[in-house]
Design an enzyme around this catalytic site. Structure first.
Site, mmCIF file in Angstrom:
data_model
loop_
_atom_site.group_PDB
_atom_site.id
_atom_site.type_symbol
_atom_site.label_atom_id
_atom_site.label_comp_id
_atom_site.label_asym_id
_atom_site.label_seq_id
_atom_site.Cartn_x
_atom_site.Cartn_y
_atom_site.Cartn_z
ATOM 1 N N GLU A 182 43.022 69.496 2.088
ATOM 2 C CA GLU A 182 43.073 70.753 1.322
ATOM 3 C C GLU A 182 42.031 70.778 0.219
ATOM 4 O O GLU A 182 41.489 71.836 -0.108
ATOM 5 C CB GLU A 182 44.460 70.911 0.677
ATOM 6 C CG GLU A 182 45.567 71.198 1.661
ATOM 7 C CD GLU A 182 46.942 71.126 1.017
ATOM 8 O OE1 GLU A 182 47.029 70.900 -0.213
ATOM 9 O OE2 GLU A 182 47.925 71.282 1.758
ATOM 10 N N VAL A 183 41.809 69.629 -0.407
ATOM 11 C CA VAL A 183 40.880 69.573 -1.545
ATOM 12 C C VAL A 183 39.678 68.733 -1.129
ATOM 13 O O VAL A 183 39.824 67.558 -0.772
ATOM 14 C CB VAL A 183 41.568 68.972 -2.792
ATOM 15 C CG1 VAL A 183 40.584 68.919 -3.950
ATOM 16 C CG2 VAL A 183 42.805 69.794 -3.179
ATOM 17 N N HIS B 82 39.944 61.729 -1.778
ATOM 18 C CA HIS B 82 41.059 61.174 -2.531
ATOM 19 C C HIS B 82 41.946 60.327 -1.643
ATOM 20 O O HIS B 82 42.090 60.607 -0.455
ATOM 21 C CB HIS B 82 41.899 62.275 -3.205
ATOM 22 C CG HIS B 82 42.301 63.384 -2.293
ATOM 23 N ND1 HIS B 82 41.437 64.399 -1.938
ATOM 24 C CD2 HIS B 82 43.459 63.644 -1.651
ATOM 25 C CE1 HIS B 82 42.060 65.239 -1.126
ATOM 26 N NE2 HIS B 82 43.291 64.795 -0.926
ATOM 27 N N MET B 83 42.520 59.309 -2.246
ATOM 28 C CA MET B 83 43.484 58.443 -1.567
ATOM 29 C C MET B 83 44.860 58.757 -2.125
ATOM 30 O O MET B 83 45.058 58.745 -3.337
ATOM 31 C CB MET B 83 43.116 56.977 -1.836
ATOM 32 C CG MET B 83 44.099 55.989 -1.259
ATOM 33 S SD MET B 83 43.691 54.311 -1.811
ATOM 34 C CE MET B 83 42.481 53.865 -0.580
ATOM 35 N N HIS B 84 45.808 59.083 -1.238
ATOM 36 C CA HIS B 84 47.202 59.288 -1.662
ATOM 37 C C HIS B 84 47.896 57.926 -1.720
ATOM 38 O O HIS B 84 47.742 57.121 -0.800
ATOM 39 C CB HIS B 84 47.967 60.128 -0.638
ATOM 40 C CG HIS B 84 47.465 61.521 -0.435
ATOM 41 N ND1 HIS B 84 48.119 62.625 -0.927
ATOM 42 C CD2 HIS B 84 46.380 62.017 0.222
ATOM 43 C CE1 HIS B 84 47.479 63.730 -0.569
ATOM 44 N NE2 HIS B 84 46.415 63.383 0.136
ATOM 45 N N ARG C 19 49.053 62.076 -11.000
ATOM 46 C CA ARG C 19 50.196 62.424 -10.147
ATOM 47 C C ARG C 19 49.914 63.711 -9.357
ATOM 48 O O ARG C 19 49.370 64.670 -9.916
ATOM 49 C CB ARG C 19 51.469 62.594 -10.993
ATOM 50 C CG ARG C 19 51.930 61.288 -11.565
ATOM 51 C CD ARG C 19 53.335 61.294 -12.111
ATOM 52 N NE ARG C 19 53.497 60.084 -12.910
ATOM 53 C CZ ARG C 19 53.779 58.872 -12.404
ATOM 54 N NH1 ARG C 19 53.962 58.727 -11.106
ATOM 55 N NH2 ARG C 19 53.871 57.821 -13.195
ATOM 56 N N ASP C 20 50.303 63.687 -8.085
ATOM 57 C CA ASP C 20 50.134 64.857 -7.221
ATOM 58 C C ASP C 20 51.024 65.997 -7.732
ATOM 59 O O ASP C 20 52.174 65.790 -8.122
ATOM 60 C CB ASP C 20 50.515 64.493 -5.784
ATOM 61 C CG ASP C 20 50.037 65.532 -4.782
ATOM 62 O OD1 ASP C 20 49.103 65.233 -4.027
ATOM 63 O OD2 ASP C 20 50.613 66.648 -4.758
ATOM 64 N N ILE C 21 50.491 67.200 -7.715
ATOM 65 C CA ILE C 21 51.216 68.361 -8.235
ATOM 66 C C ILE C 21 52.398 68.737 -7.337
ATOM 67 O O ILE C 21 53.343 69.397 -7.792
ATOM 68 C CB ILE C 21 50.237 69.561 -8.378
ATOM 69 C CG1 ILE C 21 50.728 70.550 -9.403
ATOM 70 C CG2 ILE C 21 49.957 70.216 -7.044
ATOM 71 C CD1 ILE C 21 49.688 71.579 -9.806
ATOM 72 N N ASN D 258 42.978 61.926 4.007
ATOM 73 C CA ASN D 258 42.759 62.973 4.996
ATOM 74 C C ASN D 258 41.287 63.356 5.024
ATOM 75 O O ASN D 258 40.640 63.417 3.978
ATOM 76 C CB ASN D 258 43.595 64.218 4.654
ATOM 77 C CG ASN D 258 45.080 63.986 4.857
ATOM 78 O OD1 ASN D 258 45.489 63.378 5.833
ATOM 79 N ND2 ASN D 258 45.893 64.457 3.917
HETATM 80 P P1 DGP Z 1 44.937 66.745 0.854
HETATM 81 O O1 DGP Z 1 45.788 67.562 1.792
HETATM 82 O O2 DGP Z 1 44.796 65.310 1.336
HETATM 83 O O3 DGP Z 1 43.603 67.394 0.550
HETATM 84 O O4 DGP Z 1 45.769 66.649 -0.478
HETATM 85 C C1 DGP Z 1 45.507 67.405 -1.612
HETATM 86 C C2 DGP Z 1 46.587 67.088 -2.601
HETATM 87 O O5 DGP Z 1 46.164 67.533 -3.877
HETATM 88 C C3 DGP Z 1 47.920 67.782 -2.328
HETATM 89 O O6 DGP Z 1 48.904 66.788 -2.068
HETATM 90 C C4 DGP Z 1 48.244 68.553 -3.602
HETATM 91 C C5 DGP Z 1 47.272 67.976 -4.612
HETATM 92 N N1 DGP Z 1 46.768 68.943 -5.584
HETATM 93 C C6 DGP Z 1 46.134 70.116 -5.303
HETATM 94 N N2 DGP Z 1 45.799 70.764 -6.438
HETATM 95 C C7 DGP Z 1 46.221 69.951 -7.462
HETATM 96 C C8 DGP Z 1 46.158 70.075 -8.876
HETATM 97 O O7 DGP Z 1 45.638 71.049 -9.447
HETATM 98 N N3 DGP Z 1 46.703 69.069 -9.611
HETATM 99 C C9 DGP Z 1 47.282 67.966 -9.015
HETATM 100 N N4 DGP Z 1 47.792 67.041 -9.826
HETATM 101 N N5 DGP Z 1 47.354 67.819 -7.678
HETATM 102 C C10 DGP Z 1 46.830 68.802 -6.910
#
Ligand code: DGP
Length: 118
Positions: free
Chosen positions: A96-97, A101-103, A30-32, A88
């Site tokens: 950001e990361v 990854h696929m949302h 799950r996204d944080i 992205n």
């Molecule tokens: P993007 O902008 O596509 O790189 O999305 C990165 C996503 O990663 C963003 O929606 C928040 C999520 N995220 C960042 N750090 C963490 C973390 O430590 N744990 C979790 N579960 N999600 C994270």
């Protein structure tokens, strides 16, 4: 070698996260910072920074991203209502990361695909 991100630690379960699925190729958690009632990320277990770094040998993993997305959508009860899959790549997309990854986003009407320019 590209630099590891927090996602590698999540995949290895070195830091806490709500993992909803894991197999030999991908991990989903799950996204944080959820942007919708269901917001899950599916990531390759192998560190690939962006879509630009994908190679033909990654094709089995890339197919797995989609089969797992469908499976999770059914598990989450959003398959029929619908959902959005989003990847992205780099700065202009707001990545950001730097671990591919696929949302999976769903559980509400998601609105237009792109935010309007102000
Ligand atoms: P993007 O902008 O596509 O790189 O999305 C990165 C996503 O990663 C963003 O929606 C928040 C999520 N995220 C960042 N750090 C963490 C973390 O430590 N744990 C979790 N579960 N999600 C994270």
């Amino acid at each position: 070698m590209p630099e590891e991100t927090i996602f590698s630690k999540i995949i290895r379960r070195e830091i806490p996260s709500e993992i909803v699925y894991q197999d030999d190729l991908v991990t989903a958690f799950r996204d944080i910072n959820p942007q919708a009632p269901t917001h899950i990320l599916i990531v390759p277990n192998k560190l690939i920074p962006t879509v630009n770094d994908v190679t033909p040998e990654d094709e089995p993993m890339l197919g797995r991203l989609f089969t797992v997305a469908g499976r999770i959508a059914r598990q989450e009860g959003i398959a029929e209502g619908g959902y959005r899959l989003l990847v992205n790549c780099n700065r202009d997309a707001g990545q950001e990361v730097y671990h591919l990854h696929m949302h999976i986003l769903g559980g509400r009407r998601l609105g237009p695909m792109l935010a309007r320019q102000s």
